[in-house]
Motif scaffolding. Structure first.
Motif, mmCIF file in Angstrom:
data_model
loop_
_atom_site.group_PDB
_atom_site.id
_atom_site.type_symbol
_atom_site.label_atom_id
_atom_site.label_comp_id
_atom_site.label_asym_id
_atom_site.label_seq_id
_atom_site.Cartn_x
_atom_site.Cartn_y
_atom_site.Cartn_z
ATOM 1 N N GLY A 66 0.845 -1.272 -0.008
ATOM 2 C CA GLY A 66 0.046 0.064 -0.044
ATOM 3 C C GLY A 66 0.847 1.218 0.114
ATOM 4 O O GLY A 66 1.995 1.226 0.058
ATOM 5 N N TYR A 67 0.124 2.354 0.109
ATOM 6 C CA TYR A 67 0.778 3.604 -0.150
ATOM 7 C C TYR A 67 0.230 4.264 1.223
ATOM 8 O O TYR A 67 -0.797 4.298 1.665
ATOM 9 N N ILE A 68 1.258 5.178 1.806
ATOM 10 C CA ILE A 68 0.620 6.211 3.010
ATOM 11 C C ILE A 68 1.022 7.489 2.397
ATOM 12 O O ILE A 68 2.322 7.993 1.943
ATOM 13 N N GLY A 69 0.105 8.393 2.688
ATOM 14 C CA GLY A 69 0.535 9.856 2.029
ATOM 15 C C GLY A 69 1.215 10.641 3.193
ATOM 16 O O GLY A 69 0.745 10.630 4.332
ATOM 17 N N ILE A 70 2.224 11.420 2.876
ATOM 18 C CA ILE A 70 3.118 12.328 3.638
ATOM 19 C C ILE A 70 2.867 13.705 3.355
ATOM 20 O O ILE A 70 2.865 14.128 2.293
ATOM 21 N N GLY A 71 2.918 14.549 4.336
ATOM 22 C CA GLY A 71 2.580 16.112 4.106
ATOM 23 C C GLY A 71 1.400 16.361 4.185
ATOM 24 O O GLY A 71 0.355 15.735 4.287
ATOM 25 N N GLU A 72 1.087 17.793 4.315
ATOM 26 C CA GLU A 72 -0.279 18.299 4.599
ATOM 27 C C GLU A 72 -1.026 18.125 3.572
ATOM 28 O O GLU A 72 -2.432 17.741 3.872
ATOM 29 N N GLU A 73 -0.885 17.761 2.268
ATOM 30 C CA GLU A 73 -1.307 17.525 1.217
ATOM 31 C C GLU A 73 -1.240 16.167 0.797
ATOM 32 O O GLU A 73 -2.070 15.851 -0.296
ATOM 33 N N GLU A 74 -0.582 15.389 1.522
ATOM 34 C CA GLU A 74 -0.207 14.010 1.364
ATOM 35 C C GLU A 74 0.222 13.904 -0.486
ATOM 36 O O GLU A 74 0.045 12.934 -0.865
ATOM 37 N N GLU A 75 1.033 14.827 -0.507
ATOM 38 C CA GLU A 75 1.782 14.735 -1.912
ATOM 39 C C GLU A 75 2.576 13.771 -2.188
ATOM 40 O O GLU A 75 2.930 13.318 -3.235
ATOM 41 N N VAL A 76 3.444 13.247 -1.109
ATOM 42 C CA VAL A 76 4.434 12.326 -1.138
ATOM 43 C C VAL A 76 3.821 10.827 -0.654
ATOM 44 O O VAL A 76 2.869 11.089 0.330
ATOM 45 N N TYR A 116 4.831 0.785 0.671
ATOM 46 C CA TYR A 116 5.412 -0.565 1.633
ATOM 47 C C TYR A 116 4.839 -1.710 1.281
ATOM 48 O O TYR A 116 3.945 -1.888 0.533
ATOM 49 N N TYR A 117 5.811 -2.570 1.603
ATOM 50 C CA TYR A 117 5.339 -4.067 1.664
ATOM 51 C C TYR A 117 5.178 -4.551 3.199
ATOM 52 O O TYR A 117 6.451 -4.272 4.170
ATOM 53 N N PHE A 118 4.243 -4.907 3.739
ATOM 54 C CA PHE A 118 4.004 -5.543 4.962
ATOM 55 C C PHE A 118 3.666 -6.795 5.229
ATOM 56 O O PHE A 118 2.966 -7.364 4.687
ATOM 57 N N ILE A 119 4.540 -7.496 6.107
ATOM 58 C CA ILE A 119 4.507 -9.013 6.063
ATOM 59 C C ILE A 119 4.388 -9.616 7.728
ATOM 60 O O ILE A 119 5.188 -8.996 8.464
ATOM 61 N N LYS A 120 3.206 -10.277 8.035
ATOM 62 C CA LYS A 120 3.072 -10.299 9.478
ATOM 63 C C LYS A 120 3.840 -11.525 9.804
ATOM 64 O O LYS A 120 4.480 -12.274 9.221
ATOM 65 N N SER A 121 4.027 -11.484 11.000
ATOM 66 C CA SER A 121 5.084 -12.735 11.613
ATOM 67 C C SER A 121 4.529 -13.852 11.430
ATOM 68 O O SER A 121 3.147 -14.125 11.562
ATOM 69 N N GLU A 122 5.112 -14.823 11.188
ATOM 70 C CA GLU A 122 4.697 -16.298 10.875
ATOM 71 C C GLU A 122 4.580 -17.090 12.284
ATOM 72 O O GLU A 122 4.139 -18.256 12.204
ATOM 73 N N ARG A 123 4.949 -16.308 13.132
ATOM 74 C CA ARG A 123 4.982 -16.902 14.653
ATOM 75 C C ARG A 123 3.714 -16.534 15.447
ATOM 76 O O ARG A 123 2.629 -17.215 15.722
ATOM 77 N N ASN A 124 3.550 -15.558 15.893
ATOM 78 C CA ASN A 124 2.666 -14.936 16.729
ATOM 79 C C ASN A 124 2.483 -13.390 16.427
ATOM 80 O O ASN A 124 3.014 -12.672 17.440
#
Length: 438
Positions: free
Chosen positions: A49-59, A63-71
């Protein structure tokens, strides 16, 4: 009355704008269950996904997010930053410590394959692999109106990213949190840790459960990192005793931009001796990416894989983001405004954060001698003196622990990043993150 109506309309417009931004946030995260090139469904939980950064979220930071395979409910959460600046976090995910890797087949025009790994840090931790700064990997800006990235500026942007990411993933807000990376991220990670720490004492935002950080072969201060290349090269038999003694005598340990003409000639002689050596790991052959029997051939395969239209579709990449994906964009506009990250390490130690600093002991770019030198300069007492750490009956490397909760370790036979010894590095990390002695 007119003023009241105007005020109400402004409030409604602001509310609609916020709803629009929230909707964008909701739509920008996707669960990925299948990836082209990998047989069957993924054996782990992947979100992009994307996360917008800045007041106008111009940036827009990808990211890639992977959950722990343990707990995942209790395991640590790690943010991984690749170096460069300008290297995609895929470098970490597919080469160093992720659950997938490129299969080293000769490219025949079809989509390269992915295979599972046995050394993923996600076996014990959830991980966010972040493309930063803007222009790296799939991160982009909607407009040209954004501040040029810098070391200190990235620390602030990453902190903002984390706050927004955790607000969307509140189930991880209480998990122990760590910042990790290698190479050039040695300038950004310590500053990011300090930024998060400061933010935790300010109002209005929930604190991040920051516990510490991990750095591999970190660039820390140019003069330190470069000056120790000469004794390292001598220890590795890359330069002669005579040249080494002359360099020490004439240059007096200062080899960066020498003004003395005799010193300059000797440094040039050193450069000639090491020109044909693979800087990242001196025991590997110097080779080009396009050679199938070369280790870094996987970089080429990754470029073909990531730029495939079906892969981009599976990863939910915004079409407006970039044209051709490159692993490392070294021409990225960037201001190097942190000259030394040593003061940040000192502050983070004072604030009680744990740290694991490790070095592949065959790296000429940032030699372990340089890292040892700045760690030593912190002047903390030694808790556990220099000793080998073992994997079964084999030496994985050597380690030393300091009173400031800092552990220094070498990875025997390792290079500039964890990709050269991923299994050994995983064992080291696994023990440290679980509070065990190496």
């Amino acid at each position: 009355m007119a003023n009241y109506i105007s005020s109400v309309l402004k409030s409604l417009l602001l509310l609609l704008h916020l709803v629009f931004l929230i909707q964008q946030h909701v739509d920008s995260a996707s669960i990925v269950k299948f990836l082209p090139g990998f047989e069957g469904s993924l054996p782990f939980e992947l979100e992009t996904g994307y996360i917008g950064i800045g007041e106008e979220e111009e940036v827009q930071l990808f990211y890639y997010f992977i959950k722990s395979e343990r707990n995942p409910k209790e395991d640590p959460l790690l943010l991984w930053l690749s170096g460069g600046p300008g290297c995609s976090s895929i470098s970490g995910l597919l080469f160093e410590n992720g659950p997938l890797a490129m299969k080293l087949d000769v490219y025949n025009g079809t989509l390269p394959s992915l295979v599972p790994t046995t050394y993923s840090w996600t076996k014990t931790s959830s991980m966010i692999f972040l493309d930063q700064p803007v222009g790296t990997g799939f991160s982009y800006s909607r407009t040209q109106q954004y501040n040029k990235p810098s070391d200190s500026g990235e620390a602030k942007r990453i902190h903002e990213f984390l706050q927004k990411w955790l607000s969307k993933h509140q189930e991880f807000s209480s998990n122990p949190f760590y910042v990790a990376g290698d190479s050039y991220s040695g300038m950004v990670v310590p500053a990011t840790v300090q930024e998060i720490s400061k933010g935790n004492y300010q109002c209005c935002s929930p604190p991040i459960n920051l516990q510490g950080y991990v750095l591999g072969n970190p660039i820390t201060e140019h003069a330190i990192d470069y000056n120790y290349r000469i004794p390292f090269a001598h220890g590795m038999a890359l330069i002669s005793d005579e040249l080494y003694e002359s360099l020490k005598r004439v240059c007096k340990g200062e080899y960066v931009d020498p003004r003395d003409t005799e010193c300059l000639k000797l440094v040039e002689e050193f450069s000639k001796c090491t020109k044909g050596v693979c800087q990242e790991v001196v025991i590997k052959p110097l080779c080009v990416t396009e050679t199938p029997n070369c280790y870094i051939y996987r970089y080429l395969l990754t470029t073909y894989w990531v730029n495939d239209v079906n892969v981009r579709k599976a990863l939910q990449i915004n079409k407006e983001s970039i044209g051709e994906w490159v692993r490392c964009y070294f021409g990225i506009p960037y201001t190097h405004d942190i000259k030394s990250s040593v003061p940040y390490h000192m502050n983070n130690s004072i604030n009680g954060y744990r740290s694991l600093i490790y070095s592949g002991d065959h790296d000429l770019n940032v030699p372990f001698l340089a890292t040892q030198a700045w760690v030593r300069s912190l002047n903390y007492s030694i808790i556990d003196n220099w000793r080998p750490w073992m994997i079964k009956d084999q030496i994985g490397g050597y380690t030393k622990t300091y009173a400031n909760k800092m552990t220094f370790a070498t990875v025997r036979g390792g290079g500039h990043t964890a990709e050269y010894k991923p299994y050994e590095t995983y064992i080291m990390f696994h023990r440290w993150i679980n509070g065990q002695p190496l």
